[in-house]
Motif scaffolding. Structure first.
Motif, PDB file in Angstrom:
ATOM      1  N   PHE A 123      38.448   5.526   2.193  1.00  0.00           N
ATOM      2  CA  PHE A 123      39.074   6.248   1.085  1.00  0.00           C
ATOM      3  C   PHE A 123      38.587   7.694   1.057  1.00  0.00           C
ATOM      4  CE2 PHE A 123      39.101   7.650  -3.374  1.00  0.00           C
ATOM      5  CZ  PHE A 123      40.431   7.444  -3.702  1.00  0.00           C
ATOM      6  N   HIS A 124      37.282   7.888   1.274  1.00  0.00           N
ATOM      7  CA  HIS A 124      36.691   9.221   1.202  1.00  0.00           C
ATOM      8  C   HIS A 124      36.821   9.997   2.502  1.00  0.00           C
ATOM      9  CE1 HIS A 124      34.924   8.142  -2.682  1.00  0.00           C
ATOM     10  NE2 HIS A 124      34.575   6.982  -2.133  1.00  0.00           N
ATOM     11  N   GLU A 125      36.761   9.295   3.643  1.00  0.00           N
ATOM     12  CA  GLU A 125      36.725   9.988   4.928  1.00  0.00           C
ATOM     13  C   GLU A 125      38.084  10.109   5.610  1.00  0.00           C
ATOM     14  OE1 GLU A 125      33.774   8.307   7.483  1.00  0.00           O
ATOM     15  OE2 GLU A 125      32.181   8.394   5.975  1.00  0.00           O
ATOM     16  N   GLU A 126      38.975   9.134   5.386  1.00  0.00           N
ATOM     17  CA  GLU A 126      40.230   9.101   6.123  1.00  0.00           C
ATOM     18  C   GLU A 126      41.465   9.346   5.257  1.00  0.00           C
ATOM     19  OE1 GLU A 126      40.500   5.478   8.385  1.00  0.00           O
ATOM     20  OE2 GLU A 126      38.343   5.458   8.779  1.00  0.00           O
ATOM     21  N   PRO A 167      40.287  10.221  15.393  1.00  0.00           N
ATOM     22  CA  PRO A 167      38.834  10.283  15.616  1.00  0.00           C
ATOM     23  C   PRO A 167      38.272   8.964  16.139  1.00  0.00           C
ATOM     24  CG  PRO A 167      39.395  11.349  13.537  1.00  0.00           C
ATOM     25  CD  PRO A 167      40.654  10.674  14.027  1.00  0.00           C
ATOM     26  N   THR A 168      37.392   9.074  17.109  1.00  0.00           N
ATOM     27  CA  THR A 168      36.798   7.878  17.707  1.00  0.00           C
ATOM     28  C   THR A 168      36.098   7.021  16.671  1.00  0.00           C
ATOM     29  OG1 THR A 168      36.489   8.998  19.824  1.00  0.00           O
ATOM     30  CG2 THR A 168      35.111   7.070  19.414  1.00  0.00           C
ATOM     31  N   GLU A 169      35.376   7.664  15.733  1.00  0.00           N
ATOM     32  CA  GLU A 169      34.598   6.879  14.766  1.00  0.00           C
ATOM     33  C   GLU A 169      35.501   6.037  13.859  1.00  0.00           C
ATOM     34  OE1 GLU A 169      34.704  11.229  13.254  1.00  0.00           O
ATOM     35  OE2 GLU A 169      34.503  10.138  15.158  1.00  0.00           O
ATOM     36  N   TRP A 170      36.726   6.491  13.612  1.00  0.00           N
ATOM     37  CA  TRP A 170      37.644   5.684  12.797  1.00  0.00           C
ATOM     38  C   TRP A 170      37.998   4.399  13.523  1.00  0.00           C
ATOM     39  CZ3 TRP A 170      41.848   9.493  10.516  1.00  0.00           C
ATOM     40  CH2 TRP A 170      41.196  10.486   9.758  1.00  0.00           C
ATOM     41  N   LEU A 171      38.255   4.523  14.815  1.00  0.00           N
ATOM     42  CA  LEU A 171      38.604   3.343  15.598  1.00  0.00           C
ATOM     43  C   LEU A 171      37.404   2.419  15.783  1.00  0.00           C
ATOM     44  CD1 LEU A 171      40.821   4.964  18.377  1.00  0.00           C
ATOM     45  CD2 LEU A 171      41.603   3.597  16.449  1.00  0.00           C
ATOM     46  N   ALA A 172      36.265   2.995  16.134  1.00  0.00           N
ATOM     47  CA  ALA A 172      35.077   2.185  16.397  1.00  0.00           C
ATOM     48  C   ALA A 172      34.642   1.408  15.168  1.00  0.00           C
ATOM     49  CB  ALA A 172      33.945   3.076  16.893  1.00  0.00           C
ATOM     50  N   ARG A 173      34.855   1.971  13.991  1.00  0.00           N
ATOM     51  CA  ARG A 173      34.447   1.301  12.750  1.00  0.00           C
ATOM     52  C   ARG A 173      35.159  -0.031  12.557  1.00  0.00           C
ATOM     53  NH1 ARG A 173      35.515   5.216   8.259  1.00  0.00           N
ATOM     54  NH2 ARG A 173      33.958   6.402   9.424  1.00  0.00           N
ATOM     55  N   GLU A 174      36.342  -0.171  13.129  1.00  0.00           N
ATOM     56  CA  GLU A 174      37.078  -1.431  13.021  1.00  0.00           C
ATOM     57  C   GLU A 174      36.284  -2.591  13.619  1.00  0.00           C
ATOM     58  OE1 GLU A 174      40.099  -2.402  11.801  1.00  0.00           O
ATOM     59  OE2 GLU A 174      40.507  -0.440  10.913  1.00  0.00           O
ATOM     60  N   TYR A 175      35.396  -2.304  14.545  1.00  0.00           N
ATOM     61  CA  TYR A 175      34.692  -3.360  15.273  1.00  0.00           C
ATOM     62  C   TYR A 175      33.202  -3.417  14.937  1.00  0.00           C
ATOM     63  CZ  TYR A 175      39.061  -2.486  17.566  1.00  0.00           C
ATOM     64  OH  TYR A 175      40.399  -2.272  17.792  1.00  0.00           O
TER      65      TYR A 175
END
Length: 379
Positions: free
Chosen positions: A109-112, A66-74
């Motif tokens: 923890f909750h989303e991924e 998911p894009t949001e997982w990657l974008a959250r890193e930044y």
């Protein structure tokens, strides 16, 4: 020989096999499963060493992350963020340690993790001996399984140093064999007697830069190939005839005796140059933006560039104004979404089609330039 040494030996054999990236990941998966038991499959990432932004993702069973997982890193790094682990001194981290034993306070923890039955996470960086980052690996355990302990983290850190070599070669090899950048790496395949048997079109230019050609290979190319055959460090760096530095990376390949050699710019400025062209950044602003994207603090940037922290802040403010972003995190997110998300998606498609994974920022979508109003507002 200890069990740890045997594990690292098997990983090193895979890393030095000169295979493509997905083959490397699939080869080392059972080794990691046995040495560091975990649920599901490892989550493998490569990053652009210039920016530490993700260029590819591979996990059996999750063809598209998911894009949001990657974008959250930044934009909003979570506990035990991959980018933080890559930059850390140890190069390894667990969610349990990062949260003080309370993984439930982490958003991931909750989303991924919980939706897949996982409650523990271990991330280790793929960094070569000189500290250059090439990726990271995430391992997960389900509820009721033992915590990742000190033995696990020590083994993971060592595995990351070994696998970085293979990730670096495979990513460069993919771009060399099927390039889509203006200045791609060159690939030369050498026979048992060190004669060139095949080469990509870009290889001729790199060989000429090193004062040779396909019929008269530069000494550094032969030396790197010889090192790869004997198991020594297969990466060399040489100054070219124009003054630029060239990385020469070699790896054994099939049939036995052949060696693949990748040649590329040792000091790529692709990302910074793209930003400078899109937003009219000055050369000094280009220097600052590279440091910002790499995650360095104001004081670290000041020391590295030989300027005052106040000057760094002034440059940073102008960079944010020119790019229309409100924070360093938004700036990195802009770069990720405009140049690297396309690369990740393209690599996921290429993986499904059995094509080589490519590194670097994607040329498929341009960085969006500032609107006219933003340009006139720049001090």
């Amino acid at each position: 020989m200890s069990s740890t040494q045997r594990v690292l030996g098997r990983l090193q054999d895979a890393a030095r096999a000169g295979c493509d990236l997905v083959t490397l990941w699939r080869t080392v998966t059972p080794v990691l499963q046995q040495a560091l038991p975990h649920a599901h499959s490892p989550c493998f990432f490569t990053v652009d060493p210039e920016s530490i932004i993700v260029t590819s993702h591979f996990q059996e069973g999750l063809p598209e992350i998911p894009t949001e997982w990657l974008a959250r890193e930044y934009t909003a790094p979570d506990h035990n963020a991959m980018t933080a682990v890559i930059r850390s001194r140890s190069g390894v981290g667990t969610l349990h340690d990062a949260t003080g034993g309370r993984p439930e306070i982490a958003r991931k923890f909750h989303e991924e993790m919980q939706p897949f039955g996982c409650e523990q996470e271990l991330i280790f960086a793929l960094r070569t001996p000189d500290g250059t980052p090439w990726g990271a690996v995430g391992l997960y355990r389900e509820a009721g399984q033992p915590l990742f302990d000190e033995h696990d983290t020590a083994l993971a850190a060592a595995a990351g140093r070994v696998l970085a070599e293979g990730a670096r070669f495979a990513a460069c090899h993919g771009q060399a064999s099927d390039p889509d950048l203006d200045d791609p790496p060159g690939l030369v395949v050498l026979s048992r007697d060190y004669a060139a048997v095949s080469a990509t079109p870009a290889a001729a230019g790199w060989l000429a830069e090193l004062g040779g050609d396909l019929g008269r290979l530069p000494a550094v190319v032969v030396a790197a190939a010889g090192a790869a055959r004997t198991g020594r460090e297969p990466l060399a760096r040489a100054r070219g005839t124009s003054g630029r530095w060239v990385d020469v990376h070699a790896a054994p390949m099939q049939p036995p005796g052949r060696v693949a050699v990748v040649l590329q710019d040792a000091n790529p400025l692709r990302l910074a140059e793209l930003l400078m062209a899109a937003y009219g950044l000055t050369r000094r602003e280009r220097d600052v933006v590279r440091e910002v994207i790499a995650g360095r603090s104001t004081n670290q940037i000041a020391r590295r560039l030989g300027i005052t922290p106040g000057t760094v802040q002034q440059h940073t403010s102008r960079i944010l104004a020119r790019t229309g972003t409100g924070s360093r995190g938004e700036l990195v997110s802009l770069v990720f979404r405009s140049r690297y998300l396309a690369r990740v998606r393209d690599n996921e498609r290429r993986t499904e089609q059995g094509l080589p994974v490519r590194d670097g920022p994607s040329p498929l979508a341009p960085i969006p330039g500032p609107r006219p109003a933003e340009q006139t507002a720049v001090p």
